[in-house]
Design an enzyme around this catalytic site. Structure first.
Site, PDB file in Angstrom:
ATOM      1  N   THR A 221       0.842  -1.196   0.000  1.00  0.00           N
ATOM      2  CA  THR A 221       0.000   0.000   0.000  1.00  0.00           C
ATOM      3  C   THR A 221       0.877   1.245   0.000  1.00  0.00           C
ATOM      4  OG1 THR A 221      -1.729  -1.155   1.193  1.00  0.00           O
ATOM      5  CG2 THR A 221      -1.722   1.238   1.398  1.00  0.00           C
TER       6      THR A 221
ATOM      7  N   GLY B 141       5.936  -0.780   0.376  1.00  0.00           N
ATOM      8  CA  GLY B 141       6.693   0.427   0.705  1.00  0.00           C
ATOM      9  C   GLY B 141       6.958   0.491   2.195  1.00  0.00           C
TER      10      GLY B 141
ATOM     11  N   ASP C  56       7.951   3.431   5.686  1.00  0.00           N
ATOM     12  CA  ASP C  56       8.132   4.800   6.163  1.00  0.00           C
ATOM     13  C   ASP C  56       9.567   5.053   6.597  1.00  0.00           C
ATOM     14  OD1 ASP C  56       5.357   5.564   5.874  1.00  0.00           O
ATOM     15  OD2 ASP C  56       5.011   4.057   7.418  1.00  0.00           O
TER      16      ASP C  56
ATOM     17  N   LYS D 133       6.474   0.732   9.292  1.00  0.00           N
ATOM     18  CA  LYS D 133       5.452   0.825   8.267  1.00  0.00           C
ATOM     19  C   LYS D 133       4.119   1.241   8.899  1.00  0.00           C
ATOM     20  CE  LYS D 133       4.847  -2.290   5.283  1.00  0.00           C
ATOM     21  NZ  LYS D 133       4.433  -1.179   4.433  1.00  0.00           N
ATOM     22  N   GLY D 134       3.173   1.586   8.036  1.00  0.00           N
ATOM     23  CA  GLY D 134       1.833   1.897   8.536  1.00  0.00           C
ATOM     24  C   GLY D 134       1.433   3.346   8.388  1.00  0.00           C
TER      25      GLY D 134
ATOM     26  N   GLU E  11      -0.523  -5.547   5.909  1.00  0.00           N
ATOM     27  CA  GLU E  11       0.852  -5.522   5.382  1.00  0.00           C
ATOM     28  C   GLU E  11       1.747  -6.486   6.160  1.00  0.00           C
ATOM     29  OE1 GLU E  11       1.114  -1.027   3.574  1.00  0.00           O
ATOM     30  OE2 GLU E  11       1.592  -1.305   5.673  1.00  0.00           O
TER      31      GLU E  11
ATOM     32  N   LYS F 157      13.602   7.530   2.781  1.00  0.00           N
ATOM     33  CA  LYS F 157      13.146   6.569   3.795  1.00  0.00           C
ATOM     34  C   LYS F 157      14.299   5.897   4.551  1.00  0.00           C
ATOM     35  CE  LYS F 157       8.902   7.272   2.517  1.00  0.00           C
ATOM     36  NZ  LYS F 157       8.020   6.309   1.940  1.00  0.00           N
TER      37      LYS F 157
HETATM   38  C1  5RP Z   1       1.020   1.932   4.422  1.00  0.00           C
HETATM   39  C2  5RP Z   1       2.491   1.817   4.438  1.00  0.00           C
HETATM   40  C3  5RP Z   1       3.208   2.421   3.294  1.00  0.00           C
HETATM   41  O1  5RP Z   1       3.881   1.427   2.595  1.00  0.00           O
HETATM   42  C4  5RP Z   1       4.179   3.445   3.836  1.00  0.00           C
HETATM   43  O2  5RP Z   1       3.445   4.399   4.577  1.00  0.00           O
HETATM   44  C5  5RP Z   1       4.947   4.136   2.712  1.00  0.00           C
HETATM   45  O3  5RP Z   1       4.052   4.856   1.918  1.00  0.00           O
HETATM   46  P1  5RP Z   1       4.565   5.822   0.776  1.00  0.00           P
HETATM   47  O4  5RP Z   1       5.241   4.966  -0.236  1.00  0.00           O
HETATM   48  O5  5RP Z   1       3.317   6.498   0.271  1.00  0.00           O
HETATM   49  O6  5RP Z   1       5.516   6.813   1.407  1.00  0.00           O
HETATM   50  O7  5RP Z   1       3.103   1.246   5.306  1.00  0.00           O
HETATM   51  O8  5RP Z   1       0.447   1.442   5.599  1.00  0.00           O
END
Ligand code: 5RP
Length: 233
Positions: free
Chosen positions: A29, A90, A92, A102-103, A111, A129
């Site tokens: 996500t 993906g 954070d 993540k999250g 996830e 990241k």
């Molecule tokens: C969602 C996640 C995403 O993978 C994470 O927040 C990274 O998102 P983005 O690629 O938009 O920065 O863990 O729950």
């Protein structure tokens, strides 16, 4: 290269390197992982990928799969049988040992389920990241049943965390996850033990899951601002 470009480079690069016809895939996500789904959809449309069976980790991912006609299944469906060949998602934050937070998109529960059900795991990120220490910059989400909001917040504070209830945008009140829970975003001021906390947080009654991912180490695909794709195992 701008941040969007880095995300697309990472997402497409991971698919080209890892995804094969016939795989059972976990699809992550967020604004980076969506490039994974798009790339898979485009390769299917060109007839270059066949027989893909996928598990989507969020409503966002379901919608993108529907656009591309990527076949989706419950993890309980016989087509998946509770196991995946590969999950691409993906993050954070990623530390130097490839441990994750993540999250940020609120989908951590599915996830984590997909990550731990998968024989291989890959992360797609832009270079922003990559961090030395988890949990100091980006808050770590903790998914909690609504009735446990205050009791869990007090326990988290005892562990040294600052606690923030995640507020919704364009809806009054908190974010409600796809599983009917709330999210407490926690931040630490000092160095923490992510592996210890991943286990400890889930022992607090009322906590459903948390955003530390430390027990499975992904291959990390990082899109760099100089236009290169770095692959770190
Ligand atoms: C969602 C996640 C995403 O993978 C994470 O927040 C990274 O998102 P983005 O690629 O938009 O920065 O863990 O729950």
């Amino acid at each position: 290269m701008d941040q969007q470009g880095m995300k697309e480079l990472a997402g497409s690069g991971a698919v080209d390197a890892l995804v094969k016809s016939g795989m059972k895939l976990g699809l992550g996500t967020g604004s980076t992982a969506i490039h994974v789904t798009r790339r898979i959809g485009a390769l299917m449309a060109e007839g270059k990928l066949r027989g893909i069976r996928a598990f989507a980790t969020s409503f966002q991912t379901v919608l993108e799969c529907e656009k591309w006609g990527i076949p989706l299944y419950s993890l309980n469906a016989p087509e998946l049988g509770g196991v995946l060949d590969l999950c691409i998602d993906g993050a954070d934050e990623i530390d130097t040992e490839n441990r994750l937070v993540k999250g940020g998109g609120g989908a951590l529960l599915m996830e984590k389920l997909a990550a731990y059900a998968s024989a291989a795991y890959a992360m797609v990120v832009d270079e922003s990241k990559l961090v030395e220490q988890l949990g100091l910059k980006f808050p770590v989400p903790v998914e909690v049943i609504p009735e446990a909001r205050l009791t869990v917040s007090l326990e988290l504070e005892k562990l040294g965390a600052e606690v923030f209830l995640r507020e919704a945008v364009r809806k009054a009140g908190p974010v409600i996850t796809e599983h009917g829970n709330i999210l407490l975003d926690i931040r630490f001021k000092e160095r923490i033990d992510p592996a210890g906390l991943e286990a400890e947080l889930n022992h607090i009654p009322g906590v459903v899951e948390n955003g530390f991912f430390t027990r499975i180490r992904p291959t990390v695909f990082t899109g760099r601002s100089d236009g290169t794709l770095e692959i770190r195992k």
